[in-house]
Design a protein around this motif. Sequence first.
Motif, mmCIF file in Angstrom:
data_model
loop_
_atom_site.group_PDB
_atom_site.id
_atom_site.type_symbol
_atom_site.label_atom_id
_atom_site.label_comp_id
_atom_site.label_asym_id
_atom_site.label_seq_id
_atom_site.Cartn_x
_atom_site.Cartn_y
_atom_site.Cartn_z
ATOM 1 N N HIS A 254 -0.538 14.642 0.455
ATOM 2 C CA HIS A 254 0.056 13.919 1.586
ATOM 3 C C HIS A 254 -0.140 14.658 2.897
ATOM 4 N N THR A 255 -0.434 15.951 2.839
ATOM 5 C CA THR A 255 -0.734 16.719 4.040
ATOM 6 C C THR A 255 -2.218 16.654 4.383
ATOM 7 N N ALA A 256 -3.050 16.459 3.369
ATOM 8 C CA ALA A 256 -4.500 16.549 3.555
ATOM 9 C C ALA A 256 -5.132 15.274 4.106
ATOM 10 N N THR A 257 -4.494 14.123 3.926
ATOM 11 C CA THR A 257 -5.134 12.877 4.336
ATOM 12 C C THR A 257 -4.149 11.901 4.959
ATOM 13 N N PRO A 258 -4.556 11.181 6.005
ATOM 14 C CA PRO A 258 -3.710 10.111 6.542
ATOM 15 C C PRO A 258 -3.590 8.968 5.545
ATOM 16 N N ALA A 259 -2.438 8.315 5.526
ATOM 17 C CA ALA A 259 -2.206 7.231 4.579
ATOM 18 C C ALA A 259 -3.141 6.063 4.801
ATOM 19 N N ASP A 260 -3.392 5.692 6.068
ATOM 20 C CA ASP A 260 -4.193 4.496 6.311
ATOM 21 C C ASP A 260 -5.614 4.660 5.777
ATOM 22 N N LEU A 261 -6.191 5.855 5.931
ATOM 23 C CA LEU A 261 -7.545 6.077 5.420
ATOM 24 C C LEU A 261 -7.584 5.998 3.893
ATOM 25 N N LEU A 262 -6.626 6.650 3.231
ATOM 26 C CA LEU A 262 -6.642 6.652 1.772
ATOM 27 C C LEU A 262 -6.395 5.257 1.216
ATOM 28 N N LEU A 263 -5.409 4.539 1.753
ATOM 29 C CA LEU A 263 -5.091 3.216 1.222
ATOM 30 C C LEU A 263 -6.213 2.216 1.481
ATOM 31 N N THR A 264 -6.891 2.343 2.605
ATOM 32 C CA THR A 264 -8.059 1.490 2.858
ATOM 33 C C THR A 264 -9.149 1.778 1.845
ATOM 34 N N GLU A 265 -9.360 3.041 1.554
ATOM 35 C CA GLU A 265 -10.383 3.430 0.584
ATOM 36 C C GLU A 265 -10.050 2.919 -0.807
ATOM 37 N N LEU A 266 -8.769 2.951 -1.167
ATOM 38 C CA LEU A 266 -8.355 2.502 -2.494
ATOM 39 C C LEU A 266 -8.437 0.989 -2.652
ATOM 40 N N SER A 267 -8.444 0.271 -1.554
ATOM 41 C CA SER A 267 -8.571 -1.183 -1.667
ATOM 42 C C SER A 267 -9.920 -1.577 -2.261
ATOM 43 N N SER A 268 -10.917 -0.680 -2.190
ATOM 44 C CA SER A 268 -12.237 -0.983 -2.757
ATOM 45 C C SER A 268 -12.203 -1.033 -4.280
ATOM 46 N N VAL A 269 -11.168 -0.434 -4.883
ATOM 47 C CA VAL A 269 -11.001 -0.537 -6.339
ATOM 48 C C VAL A 269 -9.757 -1.371 -6.648
ATOM 49 N N ASN A 270 -9.349 -2.186 -5.674
ATOM 50 C CA ASN A 270 -8.268 -3.151 -5.842
ATOM 51 C C ASN A 270 -6.918 -2.519 -6.156
ATOM 52 N N ILE A 271 -6.679 -1.349 -5.609
ATOM 53 C CA ILE A 271 -5.336 -0.780 -5.589
ATOM 54 C C ILE A 271 -4.763 -1.079 -4.214
ATOM 55 N N ILE A 272 -3.780 -1.964 -4.181
ATOM 56 C CA ILE A 272 -3.312 -2.536 -2.924
ATOM 57 C C ILE A 272 -1.852 -2.191 -2.693
ATOM 58 N N ALA A 273 -1.553 -1.580 -1.559
ATOM 59 C CA ALA A 273 -0.175 -1.322 -1.148
ATOM 60 C C ALA A 273 0.290 -2.465 -0.267
ATOM 61 N N GLU A 274 1.347 -3.139 -0.679
ATOM 62 C CA GLU A 274 1.866 -4.289 0.049
ATOM 63 C C GLU A 274 3.143 -3.910 0.798
ATOM 64 N N ASN A 275 3.199 -4.283 2.066
ATOM 65 C CA ASN A 275 4.418 -4.087 2.851
ATOM 66 C C ASN A 275 5.473 -5.092 2.409
ATOM 67 N N GLN A 276 6.689 -4.616 2.249
ATOM 68 C CA GLN A 276 7.769 -5.471 1.764
ATOM 69 C C GLN A 276 8.710 -5.851 2.912
#
Length: 369
Positions: A347-369
Motif C-alpha cells: 500500500h506504500t509502494a503503489t497508488p490505488a488507482d494505478l493498481l486497480l486499473t491494472e487489475l481490471s484487465s483480469v476482471n478484478i473490479i473494485a466497485e464504489n458503494q
Amino acid sequence: MRALVLGSGIVGRAAAWDMSRRGHEVTVADVDASVAHRLGEELGLSWKTLDVTDMRAVDTALSANDAVISAVPYLFGVSLAKSAVANRCHYFDFGGNPTVVKQQLVLDDEARAADLAIVPDCGLAPGMANVMAAGLIEAHDDAPIDDVQIRVGVLPAHPTGTLQYQLAFYAGGLINEYAEPCEVIENGAASTVEPLTRFESLEWPEIGTLEAFSTAGGTSTMCQQYLGRVQNLEYKTIRYPGHGRIFAAMREIGLFATDPADFGGVAVAPRTVLQDLLTDRLPQGGPDLALVDVAVTAGGVTKRQRIRDEHDGEFSALARTTAFPATALCDLIDRGEVGFRGAAAMHTATPADLLLTELSSVNIIAENQ
C-alpha cells in the motif's frame, strides 16, 4: 523482464501465467522437480528445481533474474529478500506475518541504493485490500480519518462440513493468522487485540449473513504509517457463521501450541498435528469466492469499495486475488509507471488507482458503494 516465480502451487501457477501474459520471460521453480516440470510444460515456460533453504542456489537463481515473486511460505521471506537485494533483483511476496515483514523492511536503505523494489504483503490481504484502504484514505484529502475498516475473506462457493471452509492455501499460514496478535489503531493509539475475537455479522448481497472476526497480519504496516491521522483502524477475516468460534475453541484448548507436549510417550507439537489434519481433512480445490469490503470514514462521510471475485474456470478466486496484485505491481514497476524503490509494504509502494486499473484487465473490479 526476466522473472522467477518461486513455488508452483495454485498461487505460483497464477503468478507465472500472468507474468507470461504480460510479456515477461518467466521461469517457474519448486523444490519438487516434478511439480516445477509439470507447471513449466503446462504454461510453456522454463522451469527449475530450487530448494529455498539452499542459499547458494537461491543466490545463483536470483542473480539471473530481474524480479522474483515468492509464493513459498512466509518463513523464508527474510532470507529471500536479503538475497534479492544482494543479487539486484526486485522482490515481491504475499507476506502475512508482521514479524517477518518488519525484518524485510529493514532492507529499505540497501534496496534504495541498489535501485530495487522490495515489496512484501503483495497478495489479497495484506496487499490489494490495504492498497484500496490507502486509496480511500487519500480520497478524503488531508482530513483526519475517523475510521478504517477492512474485511476480507475467501470462502467456498458451496460450503460443506461444520467449518464450512475449504483449504485455500498453506495450512500453517491459516493457523498463523488465527494465532498471532492483531495490530489495530484504537482511539488514536496503536494497540493489539486477540485473534478470533470481536465477532460481528456482515451482510453480502446474494450470499446472506456472514461473520467477521479479528485475525493477524491484515493491517500490514498501516497502523504505523497512519498513527496520528487515523483514530480507528482494524482488519477482520470474513467466514461463514460459526467458523471462527470453532477455531477459537481449538486455540483455547491448546491446539495452536508450538511447544512439543507428551502424548503417550511421544513428544509432538499440537500445532503440527492440527496443521497436518487441516491439510489432510479439509476439502480443497472447489469453486470459491473472494470478498473484500473496505470502508473509510472522515467527518461523517464514508467512502466504501467492495470486490467480489469468483473462480474463473482456470484460476481460483484465491489464486487470482492473491497472485495478480503482485504481478500487476511487478509489471507497473518494469514499465516505469510505478517508480517506487526501497522496501515497503504494497500500500506504500503503489497508488490505488494505478493498481486497480491494472487489475481490471483480469476482471478484478473494485466497485464504489
